[in-house]
Structures are given as structure tokens and as C-alpha cells.
Design a protein around this motif. Structure first.
Motif, PDB file in Angstrom:
ATOM      1  N   VAL A   6       0.868  -1.179   0.000  1.00  0.00           N
ATOM      2  CA  VAL A   6       0.000   0.000   0.000  1.00  0.00           C
ATOM      3  C   VAL A   6       0.905   1.230   0.000  1.00  0.00           C
ATOM      4  N   LEU A   7       0.777   2.068  -1.043  1.00  0.00           N
ATOM      5  CA  LEU A   7       1.598   3.264  -1.174  1.00  0.00           C
ATOM      6  C   LEU A   7       0.702   4.491  -1.294  1.00  0.00           C
ATOM      7  N   TYR A 115      -3.081   3.774  -2.589  1.00  0.00           N
ATOM      8  CA  TYR A 115      -3.394   2.701  -3.528  1.00  0.00           C
ATOM      9  C   TYR A 115      -2.621   1.420  -3.205  1.00  0.00           C
ATOM     10  N   GLN A 116      -3.169   0.305  -3.668  1.00  0.00           N
ATOM     11  CA  GLN A 116      -2.507  -0.984  -3.537  1.00  0.00           C
ATOM     12  C   GLN A 116      -1.837  -1.339  -4.863  1.00  0.00           C
ATOM     13  N   CYS A 117      -0.667  -1.964  -4.788  1.00  0.00           N
ATOM     14  CA  CYS A 117       0.037  -2.300  -6.018  1.00  0.00           C
ATOM     15  C   CYS A 117       0.961  -3.498  -5.798  1.00  0.00           C
ATOM     16  N   VAL A 118       1.323  -4.123  -6.902  1.00  0.00           N
ATOM     17  CA  VAL A 118       2.312  -5.205  -6.911  1.00  0.00           C
ATOM     18  C   VAL A 118       3.639  -4.595  -7.339  1.00  0.00           C
ATOM     19  N   VAL A 119       4.679  -4.768  -6.528  1.00  0.00           N
ATOM     20  CA  VAL A 119       5.993  -4.222  -6.852  1.00  0.00           C
ATOM     21  C   VAL A 119       7.014  -5.348  -6.985  1.00  0.00           C
ATOM     22  N   PHE A 120       8.020  -5.078  -7.803  1.00  0.00           N
ATOM     23  CA  PHE A 120       9.092  -6.035  -8.049  1.00  0.00           C
ATOM     24  C   PHE A 120      10.396  -5.413  -7.573  1.00  0.00           C
ATOM     25  N   ARG A 121      11.098  -6.141  -6.718  1.00  0.00           N
ATOM     26  CA  ARG A 121      12.367  -5.626  -6.221  1.00  0.00           C
ATOM     27  C   ARG A 121      13.350  -6.767  -5.962  1.00  0.00           C
ATOM     28  N   PRO A 122      14.460  -6.801  -6.688  1.00  0.00           N
ATOM     29  CA  PRO A 122      15.476  -7.835  -6.444  1.00  0.00           C
ATOM     30  C   PRO A 122      16.337  -7.464  -5.235  1.00  0.00           C
TER      31      PRO A 122
END
Length: 220
Positions: A6-7, A115-122
Motif C-alpha cells: 500500500v503506497l 493505492y494498492q500495487c504489486v511491486v518487483f524488487r530484487p
């Protein structure tokens, strides 16, 4: 690697968009501005604060000192700011749209949006499978989704040598293993950097169970 978070973001909207579909306009603009980017602080205003604090006139000076300060400040923001959230893949929902605040002299209105979101972080030490995009004598570049990874020739096994030609590649002494463009490799992340629109990593294949997993040249 993938997280559901949530951001929050302050969205500016022109008065011409005001009406019954105001919320839809905000959501559309949010998706356009956020999806496919790395969540960072407002670096421009923060960099200007640093320059003003140091007494540097950015307009008068465009030398290596300014460039170096930009690099250091950006790295600071990426680590300590909201950039550590990673690459926003998709927005999955809107939790709340707050009350708008009119900006003096412009007519624009700023709305806080959660808002809610899907994030990608290596992460450092993470194992990724990537596709090689470029090979040269310095190493090779590969992509794993939105992440670009560079593997230096010092982080490639010692028994592989660079071969120049029409299709540059790294090949073992006996020719049994080859890394070239479009090859799929398994690598380990040893360092990361987050910019405004991309995530860049340093990787290695000089470890157990790493290396080529698919060679397009083997099928030709």
C-alpha cells in the motif's frame, strides 16, 4: 521478489477534469504515472535543497562537481527514500482519495491517493533467471523482467573466454558451453541500484549451480 504493498502519492489534476468522473480521471492518471516506474521521492526539489544548502548556483555551474553531487544525492534518495519499494508492476486497487488542496496561482488541485500495487524488487544474494541481451569483452548484459543485470568478465567462470565475431560470446575451452545473445542464464545478484524508471543490478555466474540454462545456438 514480488510484493503487494500500500503506497501513497499526491496527484495533481487540472480543473478541466473536474466533474462526476473525477475519481476515474485520478485513477487513470495514477496508473499512467506510476505503473512501470520505480517509486522514488521527488528528487528534483530535494536536489535543489542540497545545492542551495551548499551555496551552489546550479544554473551557473555545469561541471563534474555538479554531476558528482547529483549521483551522491540520488543514491542517498534511492536508499533512504521511497525508492526502496521497487518497480511498480500493476495497481490492484484504490484505498482512498483524500480531499483536494488548491495550489495557489495555478488552479491545479492536489489529491492524496492511497493505492494498492504489486511491486518487483530484487535483493542482494537473490537468484534470478535472465535473458542475455548484449555480450562484449567487458562482460554481458541480461534482462529479468524490468531488471537489467550486468555480469562483468571477472564474474564469469575462468574456463570461459570471450570470442569476438559476428555473434560475440563467451565459450568454454572445450566449446560445450556458450553465452551469447538470447541465451538464458541463472545468476546471483551481488549489487543493486534503483533509478526513476529502472532497476539496475550487478550479477555473477561464478558460483555453484549458476550459468547457462538455455543456449539458442545449440538448436541451430
Amino acid at each position: 521478489m514480488f510484493f503487494h504493498m500500500v503506497l501513497e502519492r499526491n496527484m495533481q489534476l487540472h480543473p478541466r477534469h473536474f466533474g462526476r468522473d473525477l475519481r476515474d480521471k485520478l485513477v487513470t492518471k495514477l496508473m499512467k504515472d506510476v505503473e512501470g516506474t520505480c517509486r522514488l521521492l521527488n528528487c528534483d526539489s530535494t536536489l535543489m535543497f542540497f545545492f542551495n544548502f551548499l551555496g551552489i548556483d546550479v544554473i551557473e555551474r555545469e561541471d563534474s562537481t555538479i554531476h558528482l553531487l547529483c549521483v551522491y544525492c540520488t543514491c542517498y534518495l534511492c536508499y533512504y527514500g521511497s525508492g526502496h519499494h521497487g518497480f511498480v508492476v500493476a495497481i490492484t486497487g484504490i484505498d482512498n482519495v483524500g480531499k483536494g488542496l488548491i495550489r495557489d496561482g495555478t488552479g491545479f488541485v492536489t489529491f492524496p491517493v492511497k493505492y494498492q500495487c504489486v511491486v518487483f524488487r530484487p535483493f542482494k544474494g537473490e537468484i534470478l533467471e535472465a535473458v542475455v541481451t548484449m555480450v562484449n569483452k567487458m562482460g554481458f548484459f541480461a534482462e529479468a523482467g524490468p531488471v537489467q543485470v550486468f555480469v562483468s568478465n571477472h564474474l564469469i567462470p575462468d574456463d570461459m573466454e570471450f570470442q569476438a565475431g559476428d555473434i560475440p560470446n563467451y565459450t568454454t575451452y572445450d566449446g560445450s558451453v556458450k553465452i551469447q545473445k538470447e541465451s538464458e542464464v541463472r545468476l546471483k545478484i551481488i549489487g543493486t541500484r534503483v533509478d526513476a524508471t529502472e532497476i539496475f543490478c550487478i550479477g555473477t555466474i561464478k558460483d555453484d549451480f549458476l550459468g547457462v540454462i538455455s543456449d539458442p545456438g545449440a538448436n541451430s
